[in-house]
Scaffold this motif. Structure first.
Motif, PDB file in Angstrom:
ATOM      1  N   ILE A 254      16.961  57.990 -26.017  1.00  0.00           N
ATOM      2  CA  ILE A 254      18.310  58.407 -25.430  1.00  0.00           C
ATOM      3  C   ILE A 254      18.752  59.627 -25.203  1.00  0.00           C
ATOM      4  CG2 ILE A 254      20.700  57.655 -25.805  1.00  0.00           C
ATOM      5  CD1 ILE A 254      19.882  55.307 -27.610  1.00  0.00           C
ATOM      6  N   PRO A 255      19.098  60.388 -23.994  1.00  0.00           N
ATOM      7  CA  PRO A 255      19.287  61.542 -23.851  1.00  0.00           C
ATOM      8  C   PRO A 255      20.716  61.826 -24.064  1.00  0.00           C
ATOM      9  CG  PRO A 255      19.152  60.352 -21.712  1.00  0.00           C
ATOM     10  CD  PRO A 255      19.067  59.432 -22.696  1.00  0.00           C
ATOM     11  N   VAL A 256      20.875  61.979 -25.386  1.00  0.00           N
ATOM     12  CA  VAL A 256      22.462  62.252 -25.865  1.00  0.00           C
ATOM     13  C   VAL A 256      22.839  63.556 -25.156  1.00  0.00           C
ATOM     14  CG1 VAL A 256      22.509  60.736 -27.768  1.00  0.00           C
ATOM     15  CG2 VAL A 256      21.507  62.949 -27.906  1.00  0.00           C
ATOM     16  N   VAL A 257      24.294  63.620 -24.982  1.00  0.00           N
ATOM     17  CA  VAL A 257      24.837  64.832 -24.873  1.00  0.00           C
ATOM     18  C   VAL A 257      25.459  65.210 -26.284  1.00  0.00           C
ATOM     19  CG1 VAL A 257      26.675  65.958 -23.664  1.00  0.00           C
ATOM     20  CG2 VAL A 257      25.346  64.644 -22.479  1.00  0.00           C
ATOM     21  N   VAL A 258      25.175  66.495 -26.680  1.00  0.00           N
ATOM     22  CA  VAL A 258      25.500  67.089 -27.946  1.00  0.00           C
ATOM     23  C   VAL A 258      26.465  68.150 -27.700  1.00  0.00           C
ATOM     24  CG1 VAL A 258      24.661  67.982 -29.952  1.00  0.00           C
ATOM     25  CG2 VAL A 258      23.084  66.782 -28.659  1.00  0.00           C
ATOM     26  N   GLY A 259      27.668  67.927 -28.582  1.00  0.00           N
ATOM     27  CA  GLY A 259      28.928  68.725 -28.213  1.00  0.00           C
ATOM     28  C   GLY A 259      29.788  68.654 -29.373  1.00  0.00           C
ATOM     29  N   ARG A 260      31.051  69.065 -29.154  1.00  0.00           N
ATOM     30  CA  ARG A 260      32.291  69.345 -30.238  1.00  0.00           C
ATOM     31  C   ARG A 260      33.110  68.669 -29.799  1.00  0.00           C
ATOM     32  NH1 ARG A 260      33.952  73.697 -33.058  1.00  0.00           N
ATOM     33  NH2 ARG A 260      36.118  73.610 -33.274  1.00  0.00           N
ATOM     34  N   LYS A 261      33.662  67.837 -30.946  1.00  0.00           N
ATOM     35  CA  LYS A 261      35.007  66.793 -30.674  1.00  0.00           C
ATOM     36  C   LYS A 261      36.100  67.614 -30.662  1.00  0.00           C
ATOM     37  CE  LYS A 261      33.266  62.364 -30.864  1.00  0.00           C
ATOM     38  NZ  LYS A 261      33.356  61.637 -29.737  1.00  0.00           N
ATOM     39  N   THR A 262      37.193  67.199 -29.786  1.00  0.00           N
ATOM     40  CA  THR A 262      38.539  68.039 -29.904  1.00  0.00           C
ATOM     41  C   THR A 262      39.201  67.849 -31.253  1.00  0.00           C
ATOM     42  OG1 THR A 262      39.546  66.099 -28.965  1.00  0.00           O
ATOM     43  CG2 THR A 262      38.575  67.621 -27.045  1.00  0.00           C
TER      44      THR A 262
ATOM     45  N   ARG B   6      14.386  46.241 -24.303  1.00  0.00           N
ATOM     46  CA  ARG B   6      13.054  47.182 -24.018  1.00  0.00           C
ATOM     47  C   ARG B   6      13.128  48.308 -25.053  1.00  0.00           C
ATOM     48  NH1 ARG B   6      13.245  49.438 -18.100  1.00  0.00           N
ATOM     49  NH2 ARG B   6      15.395  50.258 -18.756  1.00  0.00           N
ATOM     50  N   VAL B   7      12.351  47.981 -26.099  1.00  0.00           N
ATOM     51  CA  VAL B   7      12.342  48.706 -27.263  1.00  0.00           C
ATOM     52  C   VAL B   7      11.471  49.924 -27.038  1.00  0.00           C
ATOM     53  CG1 VAL B   7      12.250  49.010 -29.804  1.00  0.00           C
ATOM     54  CG2 VAL B   7      12.777  46.843 -28.649  1.00  0.00           C
ATOM     55  N   PRO B   8      12.025  51.099 -27.152  1.00  0.00           N
ATOM     56  CA  PRO B   8      10.963  52.351 -27.183  1.00  0.00           C
ATOM     57  C   PRO B   8       9.967  52.117 -28.152  1.00  0.00           C
ATOM     58  CG  PRO B   8      13.311  52.986 -27.185  1.00  0.00           C
ATOM     59  CD  PRO B   8      13.305  51.436 -27.589  1.00  0.00           C
ATOM     60  N   PRO B   9       8.520  52.340 -27.558  1.00  0.00           N
ATOM     61  CA  PRO B   9       7.722  52.566 -28.543  1.00  0.00           C
ATOM     62  C   PRO B   9       7.500  53.008 -29.833  1.00  0.00           C
ATOM     63  CG  PRO B   9       6.803  52.682 -26.218  1.00  0.00           C
ATOM     64  CD  PRO B   9       8.174  52.615 -26.229  1.00  0.00           C
ATOM     65  N   GLN B  10       8.311  54.219 -29.962  1.00  0.00           N
ATOM     66  CA  GLN B  10       8.390  54.802 -31.079  1.00  0.00           C
ATOM     67  C   GLN B  10       9.314  54.165 -32.040  1.00  0.00           C
ATOM     68  OE1 GLN B  10       6.942  57.543 -32.384  1.00  0.00           O
ATOM     69  NE2 GLN B  10       5.819  58.351 -30.703  1.00  0.00           N
ATOM     70  N   ALA B  11      10.182  53.573 -31.588  1.00  0.00           N
ATOM     71  CA  ALA B  11      11.272  52.862 -32.563  1.00  0.00           C
ATOM     72  C   ALA B  11      10.675  51.476 -32.665  1.00  0.00           C
ATOM     73  CB  ALA B  11      12.760  52.779 -31.838  1.00  0.00           C
ATOM     74  N   ALA B  12      10.054  50.886 -31.999  1.00  0.00           N
ATOM     75  CA  ALA B  12       9.339  49.505 -32.163  1.00  0.00           C
ATOM     76  C   ALA B  12       8.835  49.046 -33.447  1.00  0.00           C
ATOM     77  CB  ALA B  12       8.782  49.010 -30.882  1.00  0.00           C
ATOM     78  N   ALA B  13       9.280  48.147 -34.086  1.00  0.00           N
ATOM     79  CA  ALA B  13       8.379  47.613 -35.257  1.00  0.00           C
ATOM     80  C   ALA B  13       7.284  46.876 -34.645  1.00  0.00           C
ATOM     81  CB  ALA B  13       9.179  46.752 -36.089  1.00  0.00           C
TER      82      ALA B  13
ATOM     83  N   VAL C 166      -3.642  50.462 -23.989  1.00  0.00           N
ATOM     84  CA  VAL C 166      -2.582  50.013 -24.611  1.00  0.00           C
ATOM     85  C   VAL C 166      -2.002  51.386 -25.426  1.00  0.00           C
ATOM     86  CG1 VAL C 166      -1.672  49.124 -26.735  1.00  0.00           C
ATOM     87  CG2 VAL C 166      -3.010  47.897 -25.225  1.00  0.00           C
ATOM     88  N   THR C 167      -2.703  52.180 -25.832  1.00  0.00           N
ATOM     89  CA  THR C 167      -2.352  53.602 -26.327  1.00  0.00           C
ATOM     90  C   THR C 167      -1.714  54.307 -25.178  1.00  0.00           C
ATOM     91  OG1 THR C 167      -4.090  53.424 -27.778  1.00  0.00           O
ATOM     92  CG2 THR C 167      -2.835  55.544 -27.726  1.00  0.00           C
ATOM     93  N   ALA C 168      -2.411  54.469 -24.089  1.00  0.00           N
ATOM     94  CA  ALA C 168      -1.733  55.263 -22.926  1.00  0.00           C
ATOM     95  C   ALA C 168      -0.253  54.524 -22.376  1.00  0.00           C
ATOM     96  CB  ALA C 168      -2.825  55.143 -21.907  1.00  0.00           C
ATOM     97  N   ALA C 169      -0.241  53.195 -22.472  1.00  0.00           N
ATOM     98  CA  ALA C 169       0.906  52.523 -22.048  1.00  0.00           C
ATOM     99  C   ALA C 169       2.100  52.770 -22.737  1.00  0.00           C
ATOM    100  CB  ALA C 169       0.491  51.139 -21.697  1.00  0.00           C
ATOM    101  N   LEU C 170       1.742  52.966 -24.049  1.00  0.00           N
ATOM    102  CA  LEU C 170       2.815  52.952 -25.139  1.00  0.00           C
ATOM    103  C   LEU C 170       3.452  54.479 -24.777  1.00  0.00           C
ATOM    104  CD1 LEU C 170       1.336  51.575 -28.248  1.00  0.00           C
ATOM    105  CD2 LEU C 170       3.254  50.605 -27.177  1.00  0.00           C
TER     106      LEU C 170
ATOM    107  N   GLU D 188       8.010  57.747 -22.628  1.00  0.00           N
ATOM    108  CA  GLU D 188       8.413  58.888 -21.588  1.00  0.00           C
ATOM    109  C   GLU D 188       9.203  58.335 -20.455  1.00  0.00           C
ATOM    110  OE1 GLU D 188       5.647  61.702 -20.340  1.00  0.00           O
ATOM    111  OE2 GLU D 188       5.976  62.677 -22.295  1.00  0.00           O
ATOM    112  N   SER D 189       8.878  56.950 -19.976  1.00  0.00           N
ATOM    113  CA  SER D 189       9.411  56.504 -18.688  1.00  0.00           C
ATOM    114  C   SER D 189      10.993  56.157 -19.300  1.00  0.00           C
ATOM    115  CB  SER D 189       8.712  55.207 -18.296  1.00  0.00           C
ATOM    116  OG  SER D 189       7.441  55.778 -17.823  1.00  0.00           O
ATOM    117  N   LEU D 190      11.163  55.413 -20.541  1.00  0.00           N
ATOM    118  CA  LEU D 190      12.560  55.120 -20.894  1.00  0.00           C
ATOM    119  C   LEU D 190      13.465  56.287 -20.859  1.00  0.00           C
ATOM    120  CD1 LEU D 190      11.761  52.207 -23.607  1.00  0.00           C
ATOM    121  CD2 LEU D 190      12.749  51.988 -21.289  1.00  0.00           C
ATOM    122  N   LEU D 191      12.824  57.283 -21.367  1.00  0.00           N
ATOM    123  CA  LEU D 191      13.649  58.576 -21.629  1.00  0.00           C
ATOM    124  C   LEU D 191      14.256  59.165 -20.156  1.00  0.00           C
ATOM    125  CD1 LEU D 191      15.210  60.574 -23.343  1.00  0.00           C
ATOM    126  CD2 LEU D 191      12.976  61.847 -23.337  1.00  0.00           C
TER     127      LEU D 191
END
Lengths: 465, 465
Positions: free
Chosen positions: A188-196, A276-283, A375-379, A384-387
């Motif tokens: 998840i490409p979060v925007v990182v910032g400061r709250k008002t 669609r669970v990102p492979p790194q987060a997938a159980a 499989v390793t390559a597909a993961l 990367e593709s989801l991001l």
């Protein structure tokens, strides 16, 4: 099966949580049951977060669920912020309690009390603590994972000798723990910032945030890191003797991220077929599916499962051949397993299996002996593709505008980005009245400002969960 | 520093918990704060237990902290057992609740409710669930780790098609998870047996237990596994359609182990210098201690730390040379690190370091290049020696007696072992009046009986925590 996202996004969200067996509503309003499929993903998140928190030097500890009511009252803004959300225990062991206790909504107060006990000299600083715990905040409009009366989270609490040290640590957590985890594990490409000032945590002097864009263009606050100044140090007398011998108040921080991130992962990456669970987060990163019964098929599927497991892939075998293949395929899609390897008698006759990648739905026949590498390559590619997909969507759905009115209009379908100088306190009021909030402020180059008064800041406005 | 154990064992226990910085009392009576040193050992326990629970086929999930009061009332014995210990939430979100909710003392009821939802066919069985959670049982005489108003634990809950399946699983957990963990990780030679009817869990038909002997000869129940018969299945309608098409009630089990095990580890292995943590349970297995400053000393200590870490040893470096060496050595003893490697200029001049093993206090000079192998071997020996020592103590302090009166007398300094036929319900009453309880029943050969009516059973009687 699922309500299409374009038709009714909130209903799609409910559907996918029910049908992928992630969670149920609990019997007490606003509570939730996290089912094994959902909990296994949470365990992955905990593992990855915990490793980063430890790498940043914080140590885990555990503080009590019950906090004396009087503790909360010691920090004025804090009690004001949390009072409406408290659950209160009035009876224990069959008797009315002499002082009611609250179920922790967060633990700054009780941890502050113990920091004061444990810190006496500058040598005891920084004191870097974290706990994994449940907290309770009574919710009037609950929604599973996003806003629940009880949720699971980690809360970090640290004390430092100087404001600069506290700021540096709050930001280290923000970037090295939260941003790194959200981008590289959750994709998840979060925007990182400061709250008002208005959006600050109750009792904080600075609140930093990570905001994710969901599939419907709304924002979700995925985690926060706070500088608490000396507010809690004053309220709980967290003092230390300095190198020079004087008594000084410490500077504290707190930072949290919760099961809400599960909701963010679902809403950022899910599609009309399910998660669609990102492979790194997938159980479960891969499922080896036996299409039809047969000795050779079963033996091959078992061997492939073992080979994938040996290669470090989190893999399960689906050999429930008494359940129709189509139903099992739909279930695997619903649960968002990143990769499926179908092993059937027809393909196997030609030495092949079929690789199905969840993120783009591609089906590729390939020779059995290439399956592990494929499989390793597909993961790797799926992660990367989801991001990339999420980043492209965020960019395409962030409108560059110049007035608050334009920002409010643009916030129907996505985010709006405009100079903070064109918003200000008055513009923030106006937006709030339309259900649009200032999600965060960043510098023009995307870095995090030290103050909302810096010139040239950019504001992100959006509707939010 | 510490009160000697022989002088006042309970005070020694309090002292060691405070001075080794394991825990503090919380502000609400009976609650505790688990400090980083204590929590790191708990994390080791969780890792080892969790792996065994998963290997036994159970999946983790999470159920709500808050349970409607009415749920508890559905199982008569259960509510009777837990009513005196409940914490009750009467207010939430600033309003009085229409139905008070209890803070879970255990989760059979709420999990029973969801088992009923999730089980419909024999294909859904067995349903094998576990959760890691906090629970609350109001304690009148709290003692850190042993009896606290809030504690951390795992609670397993399973549903099966037949009584035989339920029994087999309750016993699988008893032996493959609990006994294996307690003996091989905690180095506590537990006696595994069956509770008498009087000592059963509220709502169970059979309760199995694992009892450890503490340093003062008392018993500690380290974990329990219960067959619940069809009691909860009836109360919550956990039903399934059988292979033959009929509707059947399921058979359920539950099983738990908690932070109480930390207390058991302390009281089983601790000595007058502090903790002795078995290497398998230790978060810190070895500390490399820099005796005095010096470039070569520091570089060597760092290299040795890295080499030990590469060899899979959980190791830390103590280079706080501004703190007197003696104080750091005492602290390492207090915290029970299994092995200490002292690196000082004098020894190093001869190419040596000093290996100190905590369990027996031996100091051995040895060549630096043998240090890694020596540490690994010492950890192995320490683990075995602690278990052997505890087993010998248990055997030496278990008196073979033949009457309840003798058993009561023997229970001052240890355990008593006698034929169950010489005790019976009447003898159990008599012992209870003297503060002595029947810890468990076993067969003559040490195996676990199916019923307390089997002939030839042996009873263990003791005072207990």
């Amino acid at each position: 099966m699922l309500t299409p996202r374009a038709e009714d996004f909130p209903r799609w969200y409910q559907d996918v949580i029910a049908k992928a067996e992630l969670a149920d509503n609990g019997p007490v309003r606003g509570t939730m049951v996290i089912r094994p499929t959902g909990y296994a993903i949470w365990e992955r998140m905990v593992d990855e977060m915990d490793a980063r928190i430890k790498a940043a030097g914080s140590q885990n500890a555990y503080f009590p669920l019950f906090i004396p009511e009087s503790y909360l009252r010691r920090e004025a803004e804090h009690v004001e912020g949390f009072s409406p959300e408290l659950a209160v225990v009035t009876h224990g062991g069959g008797k009315q309690l002499s002082e009611p206790v609250v179920v922790r909504p967060t633990s700054e107060t009780v941890i502050g009390e113990f920091m004061a006990k444990w810190v006496s000299s500058y040598r005891d600083l920084p004191l870097l603590l974290n706990q994994w715990a449940n907290v309770v905040r009574w919710e009037l409009r609950p929604r599973v994972f996003l806003r629940t009366s009880e949720f699971l989270w980690q809360e970090g609490h640290t004390a430092h000798a100087t404001e600069a040290d506290a700021r540096a640590y709050a930001r280290r957590i923000l970037h090295d723990v939260y941003e790194d985890f959200m981008v590289n594990i959750l994709a998840i490409p979060v925007v990182v910032g400061r709250k008002t000032a208005r959006e600050r945590f109750a009792g904080a002097t600075n609140t930093y945030t990570l905001e994710g864009m969901m599939g419907d263009g709304k924002a979700l606050q995925m985690g926060t890191s706070h500088e608490l100044g000396q507010n809690f140090a004053k309220a709980f007398q967290i003092e230390y003797s300095s190198r020079e011998g004087g008594r000084e108040l410490a500077w504290t921080t707190s930072w949290g991220s919760s099961t809400r991130m599960l909701g963010g992962m679902i809403m950022c990456h899910g599609d009309d077929n399910g998660l669609r669970v990102p492979p790194q987060a997938a159980a479960v990163q891969a499922v080896v599916t036996v299409v039809k019964d047969g000795d050779q098929v079963l033996a091959t599927a078992n061997k492939l499962r073992d080979a994938l497991s040996d290669a470090g892939v989190r893999v399960i075998l689906d050999d429930r051949v008494d359940t129709p293949f189509g139903r099992r395929a739909v279930d695997a899609e619903l649960k968002g397993y990143p990769v499926r390897v179908e092993v059937g008698p027809r393909d196997l006759g030609q030495g092949n299996v079929t690789l199905v990648t969840r993120y783009n739905g591609t089906k590729t026949p390939l020779p059995l002996d290439q399956a592990v590498d494929a499989v390793t390559a597909a993961l790797h590619t799926a992660q990367e593709s989801l991001l990339t997909e999420a980043r492209t969507r965020r960019e395409e759905n962030t409108a560059e505008v110049s007035t608050v009115d334009e920002a409010i209009e643009a916030s129907g379908a996505g985010w709006a980005r405009l100079p903070w100088s064109a918003v200000g306190v008055e513009g923030e009021n106006k937006a709030n009245q339309q259900g649009v909030t200032v999600r965060c402020l960043t510098r023009e180059d995307g870095t995090v400002p030290d103050s909302e008064d810096e010139p040239g800041l950019v504001a992100y406005l959006a509707r939010a969960y």
